[in-house]
Structure formats: structure tokens, C-alpha cells
Design a protein around this motif. Structure first.
Motif, PDB file in Angstrom:
ATOM      1  N   LEU A  31       0.842  -1.191   0.000  1.00 21.93           N
ATOM      2  CA  LEU A  31       0.000   0.000   0.000  1.00 21.93           C
ATOM      3  C   LEU A  31       0.880   1.244   0.000  1.00 21.93           C
ATOM      4  O   LEU A  31       1.732   1.422   0.859  1.00 21.93           O
ATOM      5  CB  LEU A  31      -0.914   0.000   1.232  1.00 21.93           C
ATOM      6  N   ALA A  32       0.669   2.123  -0.949  1.00 23.77           N
ATOM      7  CA  ALA A  32       1.436   3.365  -1.035  1.00 23.77           C
ATOM      8  C   ALA A  32       0.481   4.542  -0.948  1.00 23.77           C
ATOM      9  O   ALA A  32      -0.429   4.670  -1.750  1.00 23.77           O
ATOM     10  CB  ALA A  32       2.216   3.419  -2.347  1.00 23.77           C
ATOM     11  N   ILE A  33       0.677   5.389   0.043  1.00 24.16           N
ATOM     12  CA  ILE A  33      -0.152   6.576   0.185  1.00 24.16           C
ATOM     13  C   ILE A  33       0.449   7.689  -0.660  1.00 24.16           C
ATOM     14  O   ILE A  33       1.620   8.019  -0.533  1.00 24.16           O
ATOM     15  CB  ILE A  33      -0.223   7.014   1.657  1.00 24.16           C
ATOM     16  N   PRO A  34      -0.330   8.322  -1.555  1.00 22.53           N
ATOM     17  CA  PRO A  34       0.212   9.338  -2.455  1.00 22.53           C
ATOM     18  C   PRO A  34       0.416  10.674  -1.745  1.00 22.53           C
ATOM     19  O   PRO A  34      -0.467  11.514  -1.700  1.00 22.53           O
ATOM     20  CB  PRO A  34      -0.877   9.455  -3.525  1.00 22.53           C
ATOM     21  N   THR A  35       1.577  10.860  -1.180  1.00 17.75           N
ATOM     22  CA  THR A  35       1.858  12.099  -0.452  1.00 17.75           C
ATOM     23  C   THR A  35       2.949  12.917  -1.141  1.00 17.75           C
ATOM     24  O   THR A  35       3.645  13.705  -0.508  1.00 17.75           O
ATOM     25  CB  THR A  35       2.302  11.776   0.992  1.00 17.75           C
ATOM     26  N   ASP A  36       3.088  12.716  -2.454  1.00 22.90           N
ATOM     27  CA  ASP A  36       4.157  13.394  -3.176  1.00 22.90           C
ATOM     28  C   ASP A  36       3.724  14.722  -3.770  1.00 22.90           C
ATOM     29  O   ASP A  36       4.537  15.431  -4.367  1.00 22.90           O
ATOM     30  CB  ASP A  36       4.699  12.488  -4.290  1.00 22.90           C
ATOM     31  N   ARG A  37       2.425  15.077  -3.624  1.00 20.79           N
ATOM     32  CA  ARG A  37       1.923  16.338  -4.172  1.00 20.79           C
ATOM     33  C   ARG A  37       0.962  16.969  -3.175  1.00 20.79           C
ATOM     34  O   ARG A  37       0.231  16.273  -2.451  1.00 20.79           O
ATOM     35  CB  ARG A  37       1.213  16.095  -5.509  1.00 20.79           C
ATOM     36  N   LEU A  38       0.948  18.296  -3.147  1.00 20.93           N
ATOM     37  CA  LEU A  38       0.075  19.000  -2.214  1.00 20.93           C
ATOM     38  C   LEU A  38      -1.388  18.659  -2.442  1.00 20.93           C
ATOM     39  O   LEU A  38      -2.159  18.525  -1.491  1.00 20.93           O
ATOM     40  CB  LEU A  38       0.289  20.511  -2.334  1.00 20.93           C
ATOM     41  N   GLU A  39      -1.788  18.512  -3.676  1.00 23.04           N
ATOM     42  CA  GLU A  39      -3.201  18.233  -3.951  1.00 23.04           C
ATOM     43  C   GLU A  39      -3.618  16.891  -3.369  1.00 23.04           C
ATOM     44  O   GLU A  39      -4.758  16.715  -2.941  1.00 23.04           O
ATOM     45  CB  GLU A  39      -3.471  18.281  -5.450  1.00 23.04           C
ATOM     46  N   ASN A  40      -2.693  15.923  -3.347  1.00 24.93           N
ATOM     47  CA  ASN A  40      -3.019  14.626  -2.749  1.00 24.93           C
ATOM     48  C   ASN A  40      -3.139  14.729  -1.235  1.00 24.93           C
ATOM     49  O   ASN A  40      -4.005  14.094  -0.618  1.00 24.93           O
ATOM     50  CB  ASN A  40      -1.961  13.595  -3.117  1.00 24.93           C
ATOM     51  N   LEU A  41      -2.276  15.525  -0.635  1.00 25.00           N
ATOM     52  CA  LEU A  41      -2.362  15.742   0.807  1.00 25.00           C
ATOM     53  C   LEU A  41      -3.677  16.412   1.175  1.00 25.00           C
ATOM     54  O   LEU A  41      -4.313  16.065   2.177  1.00 25.00           O
ATOM     55  CB  LEU A  41      -1.183  16.584   1.293  1.00 25.00           C
ATOM     56  N   LEU A  42      -4.086  17.368   0.363  1.00 26.28           N
ATOM     57  CA  LEU A  42      -5.341  18.056   0.633  1.00 26.28           C
ATOM     58  C   LEU A  42      -6.524  17.102   0.513  1.00 26.28           C
ATOM     59  O   LEU A  42      -7.481  17.193   1.283  1.00 26.28           O
ATOM     60  CB  LEU A  42      -5.502  19.247  -0.320  1.00 26.28           C
ATOM     61  N   ARG A  43      -6.456  16.200  -0.444  1.00 29.28           N
ATOM     62  CA  ARG A  43      -7.538  15.228  -0.585  1.00 29.28           C
ATOM     63  C   ARG A  43      -7.634  14.313   0.635  1.00 29.28           C
ATOM     64  O   ARG A  43      -8.723  13.930   1.057  1.00 29.28           O
ATOM     65  CB  ARG A  43      -7.344  14.390  -1.854  1.00 29.28           C
ATOM     66  N   LEU A  44      -6.506  13.966   1.203  1.00 32.00           N
ATOM     67  CA  LEU A  44      -6.534  13.188   2.442  1.00 32.00           C
ATOM     68  C   LEU A  44      -7.254  13.957   3.542  1.00 32.00           C
ATOM     69  O   LEU A  44      -8.078  13.403   4.283  1.00 32.00           O
ATOM     70  CB  LEU A  44      -5.111  12.856   2.886  1.00 32.00           C
ATOM     71  N   LEU A  45      -6.957  15.242   3.673  1.00 32.32           N
ATOM     72  CA  LEU A  45      -7.573  16.065   4.710  1.00 32.32           C
ATOM     73  C   LEU A  45      -9.047  16.334   4.440  1.00 32.32           C
ATOM     74  O   LEU A  45      -9.802  16.636   5.371  1.00 32.32           O
ATOM     75  CB  LEU A  45      -6.828  17.391   4.855  1.00 32.32           C
ATOM     76  N   ASP A  46      -9.454  16.260   3.205  1.00 34.63           N
ATOM     77  CA  ASP A  46     -10.853  16.519   2.866  1.00 34.63           C
ATOM     78  C   ASP A  46     -11.728  15.269   2.970  1.00 34.63           C
ATOM     79  O   ASP A  46     -12.859  15.266   2.487  1.00 34.63           O
ATOM     80  CB  ASP A  46     -10.960  17.108   1.455  1.00 34.63           C
TER      81      ASP A  46
END
Length: 451
Positions: A31-46
Motif C-alpha cells: 500500500l502506497a499513500i500518495p503524499t508526493d503532491r500537495l493536492e493529494n495531501l489536501l484530498r486526504l484532509l478533505d
């Protein structure tokens, strides 16, 4: 996007399917969490489901806002609600989805994002977004830790906080990392540290009320410091929050004929969250305590807006700031006015305390009927303010924390009682049941100290 949604689904399944999946997790290594871009981090928070819609229910069920009649007992589908309502010591034995696992799921999301921001070097035009994302993750983690402290740790006492067992301060997304319980002092210090850093990063106005903001961080600081009885500091942060967001609803303008008279995401809401709902946390199984309902005067609009008599003598709550059956547990300006008033009263400033309270109450009473309340000293002001806090913030998942802190003062300590099928049960001030046991499976897997 499809791949990202699949990852979210896997993450949620892995983090929630068992209590084992917090303190001793063995997930799929691929399992790889996509944390390489800000937009992906924001999607996690949303992910509102994980971060905004599943805040703890234990305190609300354990407190004295609602009651469950013995006649309704067998109709409860949730054994956990029965155990919490009766203040049992074996509580979470029918579900791994409970206040502990759901809160640490929020911590996992926050830690994933925090680690992701540390690995990203934002371009100049991305700096404000990076700040917002990192500040939001710190806020979410602090909010989860604060909520856990109100259920699983003893009330804060400056004299013993350094020795009292607190919560597990999970500060890394590494699910194989074994972490013991920190002290109550260390736990509160972490909440405050996260929030103070968040205030420097968050925007004053969020894009959505489900996202944290600078006034939300100030408000949560005020709430936390109030629990620590650090009144001057709590007052300062309440003032800072109100300087950015001080709007109040005029209850005279609400429509009493609707099922939920208070609209969701209204102008008082600073940050929106709702409680994890189980059978018994709402009508018809969970009815309003008649003693609470009796506190409201005839011209107090909260009596009609918050409550509805569905059957003679059977009152249900309908005044959620979520605008629905879901119970609002977020941050709103009315709580800030009450924190400000209480802190002023405790600091001996009766006049300013009552003036603050009256600003709020004028919006709650029928137009033309409200007479400003007065107090001769801080003690009288505090008596009035605490009763108004009881009435204004009912069913916000705040009463349990208030009972815990107020029970330390003999002037405000009360005993709770339950009419159960087997008879009457009471909970006196200072009883160990004011701290709930950590789910037994967590204890067995992790070896951390049980309450």
C-alpha cells in the motif's frame, strides 16, 4: 482520481477494521499513500467522513443531557451505548469502531499529511497552500487528542498532571511504531503545541467550514485551556477568535415550523464536525432529560428551537448546529462568548462577564422580553454563566468534560443517576467511571496501561 479513491478506501479499511490496526498494525506492505503532491495531501484532509463526522459519542451518552427509559432499554441495538449509559467498566465489546479507534484514525490521517509536508519543498506560489495543509493536519491531530483526553484520561489537575496517565501520543504514521501512554501534562502540552503552530499557518477564512482556520485554532485553544483552568490564557484566545469571527444568530429569525430550525453551516459555525451516532444517542431512544428542559424560561427561544415534544412528556432534541439529526460537535461563536464570560467571572470581572453573556442571550430570547442579567460579584456571575452554558451548549458533546472539571469544585459538583432495568445507579463526583476504560483489545495487543 480513480486510483486515489481506491487508496483512500484501502486506507480506511486497514485503519478501522480492528483495534489491532492502530497500535500493532500489520497492513499490506504494497500500500502506497500518495503524499508526493500537495493536492493529494489536501484530498486526504478533505475526507470529511474520517475527520469531521466521527467525533466521540461516549461523553454525550454518559452525561446528563439525555435519558433512556428502562422500557426502551431492550430496544437499543448498540450494546456499547448501553454500557456507556450505565457507566460500565467493560464498554466497547461489540464493535471495534469506537471513540478510541475512530479518533486514532483521524490521527493517522493527520500524521500522514504532516510527514508528507515535511518531504515536500513548496514552490513560492505554493507556500500558502502548504501552510494551510500543514496547519490543518496539526489542528486535526490536536482535536483528536483533545477528544481522547476527555474520555480516556483523568481530568486535568496541575498538581498531578505530570504523573497521571494520559493518552498515546502517536506523532508518526508508522503503524509498526509502539508508543506507550504519555502523562496528562505531556498530552495537553502536545495539544497546545500543535494548535499554537497551526495558528501561524492557517488562513483566517477557510474555503469550507469543514476545514480548519485561524479562528478555529484559537477557539480550540480556548476550549483546551478552560479544561486546564488556565483562565487568563483561555480568555486571551477566546478574544482572539472572536476578533476574527464574532457573528451570532438571532433566534427570532429562525423558522420554528421546520424539523431542524437551526441551519447547518450557519454564521455562528467556525468549524464543523458531528458526532459518531449510535442507537440511543438520539430520539426516540435517547430522550431529553426533563431537568435540563425545565431550566429554560417561557420566553427563552431555545426551549422551542432546541426541543420538540413528540409525545406528552417525551422531549427530543432538534437544535443541532448541523442542521440535521446529527449532533454538532464543532466550534461556534456562542461557545466562545460563554468561555469569555466564564473566564472573566473567574478572574473577578463580574461586570464585563455579564456584559459578554448578555450579548449572547439577547439573541436567544423573544424580541422585547429580555432583561439584561446582572451580578454583584464574580461568584454570582459564575453561577449564572455556568447555568447558561448548560442550556446553550446542550448536546454538543461538551457536558461530560464540563462535569469532570466542575466536579472538582464542591459548589458545582453533582451526582448523576440512571434508572436502569435492574434499578437505580448513581455516579458521584470523582468516581473512577468519569474515566472510561481503553478498549480491552487495545490493551491486550499493545500492553499499554489500562485505566
Amino acid at each position: 482520481m480513480k486510483k486515489l479513491k481506491c487508496i483512500f478506501t484501502l486506507l480506511l479499511a486497514i485503519s478501522l477494521s480492528s483495534c489491532e490496526h492502530f497500535l500493532d498494525v500489520k497492513p499490506d506492505k504494497s500500500l502506497a499513500i500518495p503524499t508526493d503532491r500537495l493536492e493529494n495531501l489536501l484530498r486526504l484532509l478533505d475526507n470529511n467522513y474520517a475527520l469531521n463526522q466521527e467525533t466521540p459519542f461516549t461523553g454525550e451518552v454518559a452525561a446528563d443531557n439525555l435519558y433512556i427509559r428502562p422500557a426502551d432499554w431492550n430496544a437499543l441495538s448498540s450494546l456499547t451505548v448501553r454500557n456507556v449509559y450505565a457507566w460500565e467498566r467493560d464498554v466497547y465489546n461489540d464493535s471495534d469502531r469506537n471513540d478510541w479507534s475512530l479518533s486514532y484514525n483521524a490521527v493517522l490521517y493527520a500524521n500522514l499529511v504532516l510527514e508528507g509536508t515535511e518531504k515536500l519543498e513548496p514552490a513560492p506560489h505554493q507556500k500558502s497552500e502548504w501552510n494551510m495543509i500543514r496547519g490543518s493536519a496539526l489542528f486535526y491531530r490536536a482535536n483528536a487528542f483533545y477528544n481522547l483526553l476527555q474520555v480516556y484520561a483523568v481530568p486535568y489537575s496541575e498538581a498531578t498532571a505530570a504523573q497521571d496517565p494520559g493518552i498515546v501520543l502517536k506523532l508518526s504514521p508508522d503503524i509498526n511504531e509502539r508508543v506507550g501512554r504519555a502523562s496528562v501534562q505531556e498530552s495537553y502540552d502536545q495539544v497546545l503545541a500543535d494548535l499554537k503552530t497551526a495558528t501561524e499557518l492557517l488562513p483566517e477564512v477557510p474555503s469550507y467550514k469543514t476545514r480548519p482556520s485561524k479562528p478555529a485554532a484559537f477557539a480550540l485553544l480556548a476550549r483546551t485551556l478552560l479544561q486546564q483552568e488556565r483562565y487568563a490564557e483561555a480568555l486571551s484566545y477566546a478574544d482572539r477568535a472572536l476578533s476574527l469571527h464574532d457573528r451570532l444568530l438571532d433566534y427570532n429569525l429562525l423558522d420554528l415550523n421546520t424539523a431542524n430550525p437551526i441551519p447547518g453551516m450557519n454564521e455562528e459555525v467556525i468549524f464543523h464536525t458531528t458526532m459518531f451516532m449510535l442507537s440511543g444517542t438520539y430520539y426516540p431512544a435517547g430522550k431529553v432529560n426533563p431537568d435540563l428542559y425545565a431550566l429554560y424560561g417561557e420566553d427563552d427561544l431555545r426551549r422551542e428551537i432546541f426541543y420538540h415534544e413528540y409525545e406528552p412528556g417525551n422531549i427530543g432534541f432538534r437544535g443541532s448546529y448541523a442542521g440535521s439529526i446529527l449532533l454538532f460537535t464543532g466550534l461556534a461563536t456562542d461557545e466562545l462568548y460563554l468561555i469569555r464570560a466564564e473566564c472573566l467571572a473567574r478572574l473577578g470581572q463580574a461586570g464585563p462577564a455579564m456584559a459578554t453573556l448578555n450579548v449572547l442571550l439577547e439573541k436567544r430570547w423573544k424580541a422585547g422580553t429580555f432583561t439584561p442579567l446582572e451580578a454583584t460579584d464574580g461568584t454570582q456571575a459564575l453561577d449564572i454563566i455556568l447555568e447558561e452554558r448548560r442550556k446553550e451548549l446542550a448536546f454538543r458533546s461538551l457536558r461530560w468534560a464540563d462535569l469532570r472539571r466542575l466536579n472538582k469544585d464542591s459548589r458545582y459538583a453533582i451526582s448523576l443517576s440512571r434508572e436502569l432495568p435492574e434499578g437505580t445507579r448513581t455516579l458521584p463526583p470523582g468516581n473512577p467511571s468519569y474515566v472510561f476504560p481503553i478498549p480491552q483489545r487495545v490493551i491486550e495487543i499493545s500492553g499499554i496501561q489500562q485505566n
